[in-house]
Motif scaffolding. Structure first.
Motif, PDB file in Angstrom:
ATOM      1  N   ALA A 154     -44.105 -24.325 -32.636  1.00  0.00           N
ATOM      2  CA  ALA A 154     -44.990 -23.163 -32.541  1.00  0.00           C
ATOM      3  C   ALA A 154     -44.754 -22.331 -31.290  1.00  0.00           C
ATOM      4  CB  ALA A 154     -46.451 -23.618 -32.598  1.00  0.00           C
ATOM      5  N   ARG A 155     -44.110 -22.887 -30.287  1.00  0.00           N
ATOM      6  CA  ARG A 155     -43.889 -22.123 -29.064  1.00  0.00           C
ATOM      7  C   ARG A 155     -42.983 -20.914 -29.297  1.00  0.00           C
ATOM      8  NH1 ARG A 155     -43.657 -27.233 -26.225  1.00  0.00           N
ATOM      9  NH2 ARG A 155     -41.382 -27.144 -26.272  1.00  0.00           N
ATOM     10  N   SER A 156     -42.193 -20.946 -30.369  1.00  0.00           N
ATOM     11  CA  SER A 156     -41.272 -19.838 -30.645  1.00  0.00           C
ATOM     12  C   SER A 156     -41.889 -18.758 -31.531  1.00  0.00           C
ATOM     13  CB  SER A 156     -39.996 -20.371 -31.319  1.00  0.00           C
ATOM     14  OG  SER A 156     -40.305 -20.962 -32.569  1.00  0.00           O
ATOM     15  N   LEU A 157     -43.140 -18.938 -31.976  1.00  0.00           N
ATOM     16  CA  LEU A 157     -43.773 -17.938 -32.824  1.00  0.00           C
ATOM     17  C   LEU A 157     -44.073 -16.658 -32.044  1.00  0.00           C
ATOM     18  CD1 LEU A 157     -46.365 -20.098 -34.819  1.00  0.00           C
ATOM     19  CD2 LEU A 157     -44.246 -19.092 -35.697  1.00  0.00           C
ATOM     20  N   SER A 158     -43.851 -15.531 -32.679  1.00  0.00           N
ATOM     21  CA  SER A 158     -44.176 -14.252 -32.060  1.00  0.00           C
ATOM     22  C   SER A 158     -45.676 -14.009 -32.127  1.00  0.00           C
ATOM     23  CB  SER A 158     -43.457 -13.116 -32.797  1.00  0.00           C
ATOM     24  OG  SER A 158     -43.976 -12.978 -34.112  1.00  0.00           O
ATOM     25  N   PRO A 159     -46.212 -13.155 -31.248  1.00  0.00           N
ATOM     26  CA  PRO A 159     -47.641 -12.825 -31.325  1.00  0.00           C
ATOM     27  C   PRO A 159     -48.037 -12.303 -32.705  1.00  0.00           C
ATOM     28  CG  PRO A 159     -46.728 -12.061 -29.255  1.00  0.00           C
ATOM     29  CD  PRO A 159     -45.571 -12.536 -30.080  1.00  0.00           C
ATOM     30  N   GLN A 160     -47.138 -11.543 -33.339  1.00  0.00           N
ATOM     31  CA  GLN A 160     -47.441 -11.025 -34.670  1.00  0.00           C
ATOM     32  C   GLN A 160     -47.555 -12.164 -35.684  1.00  0.00           C
ATOM     33  OE1 GLN A 160     -44.664  -8.124 -36.162  1.00  0.00           O
ATOM     34  NE2 GLN A 160     -45.569  -8.096 -38.213  1.00  0.00           N
ATOM     35  N   ALA A 161     -46.631 -13.129 -35.598  1.00  0.00           N
ATOM     36  CA  ALA A 161     -46.668 -14.261 -36.525  1.00  0.00           C
ATOM     37  C   ALA A 161     -47.939 -15.077 -36.333  1.00  0.00           C
ATOM     38  CB  ALA A 161     -45.438 -15.134 -36.329  1.00  0.00           C
ATOM     39  N   VAL A 162     -48.339 -15.270 -35.088  1.00  0.00           N
ATOM     40  CA  VAL A 162     -49.570 -16.008 -34.804  1.00  0.00           C
ATOM     41  C   VAL A 162     -50.774 -15.279 -35.401  1.00  0.00           C
ATOM     42  CG1 VAL A 162     -51.150 -16.749 -32.980  1.00  0.00           C
ATOM     43  CG2 VAL A 162     -48.690 -17.145 -32.739  1.00  0.00           C
ATOM     44  N   ALA A 163     -50.815 -13.956 -35.196  1.00  0.00           N
ATOM     45  CA  ALA A 163     -51.927 -13.159 -35.717  1.00  0.00           C
ATOM     46  C   ALA A 163     -51.990 -13.233 -37.241  1.00  0.00           C
ATOM     47  CB  ALA A 163     -51.797 -11.711 -35.256  1.00  0.00           C
ATOM     48  N   GLU A 164     -50.830 -13.192 -37.888  1.00  0.00           N
ATOM     49  CA  GLU A 164     -50.794 -13.243 -39.352  1.00  0.00           C
ATOM     50  C   GLU A 164     -51.259 -14.597 -39.870  1.00  0.00           C
ATOM     51  OE1 GLU A 164     -46.790 -12.257 -40.285  1.00  0.00           O
ATOM     52  OE2 GLU A 164     -47.080 -10.082 -40.007  1.00  0.00           O
ATOM     53  N   LEU A 165     -50.857 -15.665 -39.199  1.00  0.00           N
ATOM     54  CA  LEU A 165     -51.283 -16.999 -39.623  1.00  0.00           C
ATOM     55  C   LEU A 165     -52.779 -17.182 -39.441  1.00  0.00           C
ATOM     56  CD1 LEU A 165     -48.265 -19.006 -38.197  1.00  0.00           C
ATOM     57  CD2 LEU A 165     -48.970 -18.974 -40.598  1.00  0.00           C
ATOM     58  N   LYS A 166     -53.318 -16.673 -38.351  1.00  0.00           N
ATOM     59  CA  LYS A 166     -54.765 -16.750 -38.138  1.00  0.00           C
ATOM     60  C   LYS A 166     -55.500 -15.936 -39.193  1.00  0.00           C
ATOM     61  CE  LYS A 166     -54.870 -17.656 -33.142  1.00  0.00           C
ATOM     62  NZ  LYS A 166     -55.309 -17.133 -31.819  1.00  0.00           N
ATOM     63  N   GLN A 167     -54.961 -14.754 -39.511  1.00  0.00           N
ATOM     64  CA  GLN A 167     -55.574 -13.907 -40.520  1.00  0.00           C
ATOM     65  C   GLN A 167     -55.570 -14.578 -41.887  1.00  0.00           C
ATOM     66  OE1 GLN A 167     -57.078 -11.034 -39.964  1.00  0.00           O
ATOM     67  NE2 GLN A 167     -57.618 -10.697 -42.121  1.00  0.00           N
ATOM     68  N   ALA A 168     -54.516 -15.364 -42.142  1.00  0.00           N
ATOM     69  CA  ALA A 168     -54.406 -16.072 -43.416  1.00  0.00           C
ATOM     70  C   ALA A 168     -55.260 -17.332 -43.458  1.00  0.00           C
ATOM     71  CB  ALA A 168     -52.942 -16.419 -43.682  1.00  0.00           C
ATOM     72  N   ASP A 169     -55.988 -17.595 -42.359  1.00  0.00           N
ATOM     73  CA  ASP A 169     -56.877 -18.749 -42.280  1.00  0.00           C
ATOM     74  C   ASP A 169     -56.105 -20.066 -42.407  1.00  0.00           C
ATOM     75  OD1 ASP A 169     -59.458 -19.600 -41.761  1.00  0.00           O
ATOM     76  OD2 ASP A 169     -59.918 -19.928 -43.870  1.00  0.00           O
ATOM     77  N   ALA A 170     -54.913 -20.105 -41.830  1.00  0.00           N
ATOM     78  CA  ALA A 170     -54.071 -21.302 -41.900  1.00  0.00           C
ATOM     79  C   ALA A 170     -54.655 -22.411 -41.030  1.00  0.00           C
ATOM     80  CB  ALA A 170     -52.657 -20.977 -41.429  1.00  0.00           C
ATOM     81  N   PRO A 171     -54.455 -23.683 -41.409  1.00  0.00           N
ATOM     82  CA  PRO A 171     -54.874 -24.794 -40.546  1.00  0.00           C
ATOM     83  C   PRO A 171     -54.234 -24.645 -39.165  1.00  0.00           C
ATOM     84  CG  PRO A 171     -54.232 -25.594 -42.704  1.00  0.00           C
ATOM     85  CD  PRO A 171     -53.833 -24.150 -42.658  1.00  0.00           C
ATOM     86  N   MET A 172     -54.986 -24.935 -38.127  1.00  0.00           N
ATOM     87  CA  MET A 172     -54.494 -24.669 -36.771  1.00  0.00           C
ATOM     88  C   MET A 172     -54.929 -25.754 -35.803  1.00  0.00           C
ATOM     89  SD  MET A 172     -55.243 -21.309 -34.389  1.00  0.00           S
ATOM     90  CE  MET A 172     -56.910 -21.847 -33.972  1.00  0.00           C
ATOM     91  N   ALA A 173     -54.047 -26.059 -34.864  1.00  0.00           N
ATOM     92  CA  ALA A 173     -54.379 -26.955 -33.751  1.00  0.00           C
ATOM     93  C   ALA A 173     -54.084 -26.223 -32.457  1.00  0.00           C
ATOM     94  CB  ALA A 173     -53.563 -28.236 -33.831  1.00  0.00           C
ATOM     95  N   LEU A 174     -54.872 -26.488 -31.438  1.00  0.00           N
ATOM     96  CA  LEU A 174     -54.612 -25.952 -30.108  1.00  0.00           C
ATOM     97  C   LEU A 174     -53.939 -27.031 -29.282  1.00  0.00           C
ATOM     98  CD1 LEU A 174     -57.883 -23.981 -29.251  1.00  0.00           C
ATOM     99  CD2 LEU A 174     -55.639 -23.049 -29.834  1.00  0.00           C
ATOM    100  N   ARG A 175     -52.740 -26.714 -28.806  1.00  0.00           N
ATOM    101  CA  ARG A 175     -51.960 -27.667 -28.016  1.00  0.00           C
ATOM    102  C   ARG A 175     -51.902 -27.246 -26.551  1.00  0.00           C
ATOM    103  NH1 ARG A 175     -48.945 -31.390 -30.816  1.00  0.00           N
ATOM    104  NH2 ARG A 175     -48.916 -31.127 -33.101  1.00  0.00           N
ATOM    105  N   LEU A 176     -51.845 -28.246 -25.694  1.00  0.00           N
ATOM    106  CA  LEU A 176     -51.680 -28.014 -24.263  1.00  0.00           C
ATOM    107  C   LEU A 176     -50.206 -27.788 -23.969  1.00  0.00           C
ATOM    108  CD1 LEU A 176     -53.072 -28.071 -21.421  1.00  0.00           C
ATOM    109  CD2 LEU A 176     -52.455 -30.493 -21.325  1.00  0.00           C
TER     110      LEU A 176
END
Length: 295
Positions: free
Chosen positions: A132-154
């Motif tokens: 996930a570190r290589s995801l672009s801000p746009q890709a992150v925004a799209e995945l969040k918009q799609a309500d994809a399962p998500m984890a927050l990593r340190l």
């Protein structure tokens, strides 16, 4: 100020001899130094934690003669505390979202292992490969918009750079005999998950927040959590929280040398009690003296 100890079981099964040893040790140590003993119910896993197991915890501890302060802290009632901590870490630029399923991560690791070895954490699990570190801000925004399962990593590398070298005071012993001042090695765990979309915390995060909010000064727990202390010390440093002293004790093991576990069906305290075992017998079984006999 009186020392503060805590016993913090999860209500995802019935307590066994290993839990009895840890609970009794905390109780005895608190009494020896005129300290306080808290009971915390670590019930963030809604799929496995059940009310009947929580009720059994209170029953088993009372049967053992253990007294604790009220009220009992139940983690499921304090998600706002943990969410505030993740927001602080996010504001420091130390968290990032990951969206892969466990199967996707396993496939990536398997492909890497086919080329050679892959690093593993102190528990033997493969480290997260950082997809996930290589995801672009746009890709992150799209995945969040799609309500994809998500984890927050340190972001472990950034977190270590922000904290600098860390140690903890160990009054027990680690699996390799470590004691005294121990150098924390949080990097050995990789980019750990601190929260998920459906559960706004993790064991690492909630235990650190709880210990600080409850004023815990002495953490007494099994050696299986010894190296987890590295992550806990890192989070304490990043969040500006006080540092308890730690005492990791030997684990109670079965006849094969394996540690007792709820998941493997280790004999529960309620089964032992039903079979005529007494609290004094439990103390002898785990190698603790009977205070009543000593007095």
């Amino acid at each position: 100020m009186a020392p503060v100890f805590r016993f913090a079981p999860s209500p995802n099964g019935y307590l066994h001899l290993g839990h009895a040893y840890s609970a009794l040790l905390n109780f005895d140590l608190a009494r020896e130094v005129g300290g306080r003993l808290l009971l915390r119910i670590e019930d963030i896993d809604a799929t496995r934690c059940r009310p009947e197991f929580e009720a059994a915890i209170y029953e088993d501890l009372a049967w053992l003669g253990i007294a604790w302060e009220m009220p009992v802290r139940r983690q499921s009632q304090h998600f706002t505390d943990y969410r505030a901590a993740t927001e602080r870490l996010a504001a420091l630029g130390l968290l990032y979202p990951s969206f892969e399923s466990r199967a996707e991560i396993a496939r990536t690791i398997a492909a890497e292992e086919a080329k050679g070895s892959w690093p593993r954490d102190p528990d033997g699990a493969p480290l997260y490969p950082g997809i996930a570190r290589s995801l672009s801000p746009q890709a992150v925004a799209e995945l969040k918009q799609a309500d994809a399962p998500m984890a927050l990593r340190l972001d472990m590398a950034r977190a270590i750079a922000a904290s600098g070298p860390l140690t903890w005071t160990e009054q027990g012993t680690g699996p390799g005999g470590e004691t005294g001042t121990v150098a924390a090695q949080p990097g050995a765990w990789g980019d750990v998950i601190l929260a998920r979309k459906e559960t706004p915390t993790s064991y690492h995060l909630s235990v650190v927040i709880d210990d600080a909010l409850q004023g815990v000064t002495h953490v007494v727990r099994g050696q299986d959590l010894f190296w987890s202390t590295s992550v806990h010390r890192l989070l304490q440093q990043l969040l500006g929280l006080p540092q308890p002293v730690y005492r990791h004790h030997l684990l109670v093991r079965d006849g094969t040398g394996a540690k007792l576990s709820k998941s493997t069906g280790s004999t529960s305290l309620r089964e032992l009690r039903a079979g005529g075992t007494t609290p004094a017998d439990i103390r002898r079984m785990v190698g603790l003296s009977d205070p009543a006999a000593a007095s």
